[in-house]
Scaffold this motif. Structure first.
Motif, mmCIF file in Angstrom:
data_model
loop_
_atom_site.group_PDB
_atom_site.id
_atom_site.type_symbol
_atom_site.label_atom_id
_atom_site.label_comp_id
_atom_site.label_asym_id
_atom_site.label_seq_id
_atom_site.Cartn_x
_atom_site.Cartn_y
_atom_site.Cartn_z
ATOM 1 N N ARG A 1 3.347 -0.839 -6.024
ATOM 2 C CA ARG A 1 2.795 0.000 -4.961
ATOM 3 C C ARG A 1 1.447 0.526 -5.448
ATOM 4 O O ARG A 1 1.346 1.037 -6.574
ATOM 5 C CB ARG A 1 3.748 1.141 -4.620
ATOM 6 N N TRP B 1 -8.744 0.440 -6.590
ATOM 7 C CA TRP B 1 -7.361 0.788 -6.271
ATOM 8 C C TRP B 1 -6.721 1.523 -7.453
ATOM 9 O O TRP B 1 -7.149 1.389 -8.591
ATOM 10 C CB TRP B 1 -6.559 -0.463 -5.950
ATOM 11 N N LEU C 1 0.417 -6.011 0.774
ATOM 12 C CA LEU C 1 -0.891 -6.327 0.192
ATOM 13 C C LEU C 1 -0.953 -7.812 -0.127
ATOM 14 O O LEU C 1 -0.302 -8.287 -1.062
ATOM 15 C CB LEU C 1 -1.123 -5.492 -1.074
ATOM 16 N N ASN D 1 0.882 -1.153 0.000
ATOM 17 C CA ASN D 1 0.000 0.000 0.000
ATOM 18 C C ASN D 1 0.926 1.211 0.000
ATOM 19 O O ASN D 1 1.748 1.363 0.908
ATOM 20 C CB ASN D 1 -0.893 -0.010 1.242
ATOM 21 N N ALA E 1 -5.135 2.674 -1.977
ATOM 22 C CA ALA E 1 -6.479 2.169 -1.688
ATOM 23 C C ALA E 1 -7.530 3.202 -2.071
ATOM 24 O O ALA E 1 -7.263 4.404 -2.061
ATOM 25 C CB ALA E 1 -6.597 1.827 -0.209
#
Length: 101
Positions: free
Chosen positions: A94, A58, A15, A8, A97
């Motif tokens: 990377r 995301w 994750l 994250n 959220a």
């Protein structure tokens, strides 16, 4: 071998349960473990593209258009040429959220 970790981008937490795919002389998928880690082992020599499957809501933060290679679905990943005992570099993804409305 090609390996890496999903994070994250805001909290730097791993994750777990994300899907990553490698395509080239062979195509394989893997799921990240509880530490966000994945690996593809025993790959034959050749050129490969490593891409993540974005989860709904995301946003991908890294790699991006400046640092990665374009993947299907509009995301970015990594290209590797493997030969003999040469492994790919550590491949980190990377993501950010979704925010609550």
């Amino acid at each position: 071998m090609v390996e890496g970790t999903f994070y994250n981008d805001v909290t730097n937490e791993a994750l777990a349960g994300w899907t990553v795919q490698i395509t080239g002389p062979v195509t394989m998928t893997a799921q990240t473990n509880q530490n966000g880690y994945f690996s593809f082992m025993n790959l034959p020599d050749g050129d490969y593209l490593v891409c993540e499957a974005m989860q709904q809501g995301w946003t991908q933060a890294f790699p991006n258009s400046d640092t990665g290679s374009e993947c299907p679905g509009g995301t970015f990943g990594y290209r590797y040429s493997l030969a003999g005992s040469v492994d790919g570099d550590l491949t980190d993804f990377r993501n950010v959220a979704p925010t609550a409305p």
